[in-house]
Write a protein that holds these residues in place. Structure first.
Motif, short mmCIF file in Angstrom:
data_model
loop_
_atom_site.label_atom_id
_atom_site.label_comp_id
_atom_site.label_asym_id
_atom_site.label_seq_id
_atom_site.Cartn_x
_atom_site.Cartn_y
_atom_site.Cartn_z
N ILE A 181 70.19 4.56 36.42
CA ILE A 181 69.85 3.53 37.40
C ILE A 181 68.35 3.24 37.36
N TYR A 182 67.55 4.30 37.34
CA TYR A 182 66.10 4.12 37.34
C TYR A 182 65.65 3.33 36.12
N GLU A 183 66.14 3.72 34.97
CA GLU A 183 65.69 3.08 33.73
C GLU A 183 66.19 1.64 33.62
N ALA A 184 67.38 1.37 34.19
CA ALA A 184 67.93 0.01 34.14
C ALA A 184 67.21 -0.93 35.10
N VAL A 185 66.80 -0.42 36.26
CA VAL A 185 66.20 -1.27 37.29
C VAL A 185 64.68 -1.28 37.24
N TRP A 186 64.07 -0.12 36.98
CA TRP A 186 62.61 -0.04 36.95
C TRP A 186 62.03 -0.26 35.54
N HIS A 187 62.92 -0.28 34.54
CA HIS A 187 62.54 -0.60 33.15
C HIS A 187 61.46 0.34 32.61
N GLU A 188 61.61 1.60 32.89
CA GLU A 188 60.71 2.62 32.34
C GLU A 188 61.44 3.95 32.30
N ILE A 189 60.95 4.87 31.49
CA ILE A 189 61.56 6.18 31.38
C ILE A 189 61.43 6.91 32.72
N SER A 190 62.51 7.55 33.14
CA SER A 190 62.51 8.19 34.46
C SER A 190 61.67 9.46 34.51
N ALA A 191 61.67 10.23 33.42
CA ALA A 191 60.92 11.49 33.36
C ALA A 191 61.28 12.40 34.54
N GLY A 192 62.55 12.36 34.93
CA GLY A 192 63.01 13.22 36.01
C GLY A 192 62.63 12.75 37.40
N TYR A 193 62.12 11.53 37.51
CA TYR A 193 61.69 11.00 38.81
C TYR A 193 62.83 10.15 39.39
N PHE A 194 63.49 10.68 40.43
CA PHE A 194 64.64 10.00 40.99
C PHE A 194 64.44 9.58 42.45
N HIS A 195 63.27 9.91 43.02
CA HIS A 195 63.06 9.62 44.44
C HIS A 195 63.18 8.12 44.72
N ALA A 196 62.69 7.29 43.80
CA ALA A 196 62.77 5.85 44.00
C ALA A 196 64.22 5.39 44.11
#
Length: 231
Positions: A181-196
């Motif tokens: 979800i993070y990578e599809a919506v924020w268009h960047e590698i998540s690097a384990g960051y899911f708080h957003a």
């Protein structure tokens, strides 16, 4: 349990569900492709309100008989049915389709988003015809206008909130990891960051709560991620 519709259908088709090209699933509208023994007695081409008979159960949906001008340039006639609120694998199953009303002729749309919007409207027309309700009529998302409504009332979502909800809404048969979800919506590698992602889901649910849906049409899959809730 849904009961068979009491009126006589305009046409009835019976056959086996076979693999298509899988394009419908990719764009968020998976269909059941029906293979019948003979096409000599096919109904006129068009999009029809349909009642589906499958494994002793009754479902509702819309059936397209004709070519698929938005998807490809083939001239082959296909029989494709979108079954409302149905997400099981039924390849190889025997299926009956009763057609009750022609909604429109097949047409070419400028993009898949517009096609999905039309399928949504067709499904609402089918639900109205049969007198039933479901999640698909409660929540309506228009990707072109970036608008969302619940039971016809506008819900004001931020850009990210809309994009996250639309990702799940347009792919109801897919469970997404938070990373996806993070990578599809924020268009960047998540690097384990899911708080957003988690905070955005929280905000969606908070806004939907006033409309009577505390889950925000989103089902949490513990230890994995999220999926659109069709219940």
């Amino acid at each position: 349990m849904v009961q068979p519709y009491s009126q006589t259908p305009l046409y009835s088709l019976f056959g086996k569900v076979v693999h298509g090209r899988g394009i419908g699933k990719l764009v968020g509208a998976p269909t059941a492709n029906l293979q019948i023994l003979s096409q000599d007695r096919l109904p006129p081409i068009g999009v029809y309100i349909a009642e589906i008979m499958l494994e002793g159960q009754v479902y509702y949906g819309v059936t397209n008989i004709g070519t698929r001008p938005t998807v490809d340039n083939d001239n082959d006639i296909s029989i494709e049915t979108f079954i409302i609120d149905f997400h099981r694998d039924i390849y190889g199953k025997e299926m009956g389709v009763h057609l009750f009303k022609k909604l429109r002729n097949p047409q070419k749309f400028c993009d898949f988003s517009t096609l999905l919007e039309q399928i949504h409207q067709d499904c609402i027309a089918a639900q109205d015809f049969f007198g039933v309700n479901s999640t698909i009529s409660q929540l309506h998302m228009n990707i072109e206008k970036h608008q969302a409504t619940i039971n016809g009332q506008p819900i004001y979502l931020s850009t990210k909130e809309f994009d996250v909800l639309y990702l799940l809404y347009s792919n109801p048969d897919i469970a997404f990891k938070k990373e996806q979800i993070y990578e599809a919506v924020w268009h960047e590698i998540s690097a384990g960051y899911f708080h957003a992602v988690e905070n955005t889901i929280f905000q969606i649910r908070k806004k939907c709560k006033s409309y009577g849906d505390s889950k925000g049409f989103i089902r949490t899959i513990v230890g994995y991620g999220y999926q659109f809730d069709t219940s």
